[in-house]
Design a protein around this motif. Structure first.
Motif, PDB file in Angstrom:
ATOM      1  N   ARG A 283       8.239  -6.622   9.910  1.00 26.19           N
ATOM      2  CA  ARG A 283       6.879  -6.431   9.392  1.00 26.19           C
ATOM      3  C   ARG A 283       6.220  -5.227  10.061  1.00 26.19           C
TER       4      ARG A 283
ATOM      5  N   ASP B 246      -2.224  -5.600   6.652  1.00 24.24           N
ATOM      6  CA  ASP B 246      -1.751  -4.911   5.458  1.00 24.24           C
ATOM      7  C   ASP B 246      -2.921  -4.502   4.571  1.00 24.24           C
TER       8      ASP B 246
ATOM      9  N   LEU C 155       4.544  -1.936   8.226  1.00 19.62           N
ATOM     10  CA  LEU C 155       3.161  -1.501   8.389  1.00 19.62           C
ATOM     11  C   LEU C 155       3.082  -0.152   9.078  1.00 19.62           C
TER      12      LEU C 155
END
Length: 500
Positions: A60, A37, A64
């Protein structure tokens, strides 16, 4: 770009120099996600890989992906062939072995391999005077998290904006990228994280102890100890060591530190000049007071701590030494230690007194190796010991020899329980041993429920039943917390029924 061009360029990068750099992040857990990140945030072209493919990881990855990262999940994603031709740096999550295919491929091609800790160190913000937020670093086989949390509490009591980060608390990349810089960071570092550090230089650091652990990962104890010793490299103020563990002092002697850095020992005995220790029941400082040759400063009393257990006192002394090296006053040390309460599953009393039917029940599921179990067992007498799990290459003879006289009995469960049973047979043959087989989860809490039943039969009024497994938990439980929860649940259910 040729294979040899990546390394030299990234070795010179500061926070503002990452635009267009090809970075590979191996492992997509908490620290891996934070690394990916924040690398995306500073402009790097990020590829993140993980052999796992869970719902949480997929969420996640989608996040991203929106930010521009390229995430690959599932079997085969971390093969050597997953390394892009133009990769310039590999950031590995804790626990990634040096012989993992992706790591070996990076080293073959001369691509730097960093931990998320190393990345965070390079991303930290520089102040106008060239300094940055100082790190107070803690490592050791046992006691790291308690010490770091104590240190965080002390620093906050001193009015500093501080946070625990690293192997506990915030990922370090998140901590150093916070828009409002912290005054100081309390940093927990595992040997796995330290293995892939290169330039990290804490203001002050401590290695609490070095005992047999992770020998399924390291070739021998020397390699394990060398990684622990990296915590002292580049220290500018204080290298704190355990006077009862000579190896920690040797690691200080071997470290390359800034001229003027001091070696500060902590001890459960009376402190000498330049040390912190105990004067009767007082935690005393003879290291950071002007008249240390003839006097000591009172920091707090043992009664101010959440537990009088010797290893808890040692952790408090180490945390106090790091804080004092940073300039924290005596009152803040006292107030921080007095207000501190540990995370769950660290010598947590589940029941005692009348509720415990005359027996104290204690959950120390965090004791995941023999050294930690020994510290816990030495705090109680007599003890019914609940132990077992995955030994990770550890042996139990020294532990059993040290605690045999305290044992009322032992209840063993888990994959490597036979190793503890064999040590008990050799060194404590008169101690009753109950072995709990199976891994099914039927009938209340499964094997842990049966272990608690067996412990209740062995225990007598005034005894302590102590879950201090000396082993990892993943053979039967998700993690040490799930194991501790199962113990506590089984105890509560046992105590809620009439005594047999």
């Amino acid at each position: 770009m040729s294979e040899s061009q990546g390394g030299p360029r990234v070795e010179r990068l500061g926070r503002d120099d990452w635009e267009g750099v090809r970075a590979v992040v191996a492992g997509f857990g908490v620290s891996g996600f934070a690394a990916a990140d924040n690398l995306t945030h500073v402009g790097a072209r990020v590829v993140a890989v993980d052999d796992r493919e869970t719902e949480a990881l997929t969420e996640r990855a989608e996040l991203l992906g929106v930010l521009g990262a390229d995430v690959h999940l599932g079997p085969g994603s971390t093969a050597a062939t997953a390394m892009p031709d133009d990769a310039e740096v590999l950031v590995v999550s804790p626990g990634w072995r040096p012989d993992a295919p992706l790591v070996a491929e990076a080293e073959r091609r001369g691509i730097p391999v960093w931990s998320e800790v190393e990345l965070a160190w390079r991303l930290r913000e520089k102040r106008p005077d060239g300094t940055s937020t100082p790190w107070l670093a803690v490592t050791g086989t046992n006691g790291k998290t308690t010490t770091v949390r104590m240190l965080e509490s002390i620093l906050r009591a001193a009015g500093l904006r501080a946070v625990a980060a690293g192997n506990v608390g915030l990922p370090l990349t998140e901590a150093v990228m916070d828009p409002t810089p912290y005054d100081v960071l309390a940093v927990e570092l595992s040997s796995f994280q330290l293995h892939h550090t290169r330039t990290v230089a804490a203001e002050s650091a401590v290695c609490l102890n070095v005992a047999e652990d992770h020998l399924d990962w390291y070739p021998d104890m020397d390699a394990y100890a060398r990684d622990k010793g990296r915590v002292y490299e580049g220290v500018s103020r204080a290298c704190v060591y355990n006077a009862a563990d000579p190896l920690t002092e040797q690691l200080v002697r071997d470290a390359d530190v800034v001229e003027g850095a001091r070696a500060i020992g902590f001890t459960l005995g009376t402190p000498g000049v330049g040390m912190v220790g105990l004067v009767e029941d007082i935690l005393a400082d003879r290291a950071f007071v002007a008249a240390r040759a003839t006097s000591a400063a009172e920091l707090c009393t043992i009664d101010d701590l959440f537990s009088p257990a010797p290893h808890v006192v040692e952790d408090a002394l180490a945390a106090a030494a790091l804080a004092r090296a940073h300039g924290v006053g005596q009152a803040a040390v006292r107030d921080g230690l007095r207000s501190f309460r540990p995370d769950g599953h660290r010598i947590a009393v589940v029941a005692e007194g009348e509720a415990g039917r005359g027996v104290r029940w204690v959950d120390d599921s965090k004791a995941t190796n023999p050294h930690a179990a020994r510290s816990s067992l030495l705090a109680y007498d007599p003890v019914v010991w609940v132990a077992g799990g995955l030994a990770k290459g550890a042996r139990f003879d020294d532990l059993v020899r040290d605690v045999a006289g305290r044992l009322r009995g032992a209840v063993l469960l888990g994959h490597d329980q036979h190793l503890i049973a064999e040590a008990l047979a050799r060194h404590a043959p008169d101690v009753p041993v109950v072995r709990v087989e199976g891994d099914e989860t039927a009938e209340r809490t499964g094997p842990m429920g049966r272990a608690v039943e067996a412990a209740a039969r062995l225990a007598q009024p005034g005894d302590t039943v102590l879950l201090a497994p000396g082993c990892a938990s993943m053979d039967q439980f998700t993690d040490y917390a799930a194991r501790g929860d199962a113990f506590a649940e089984a105890v509560r259910e046992r105590l809620g029924r009439p005594t047999d």
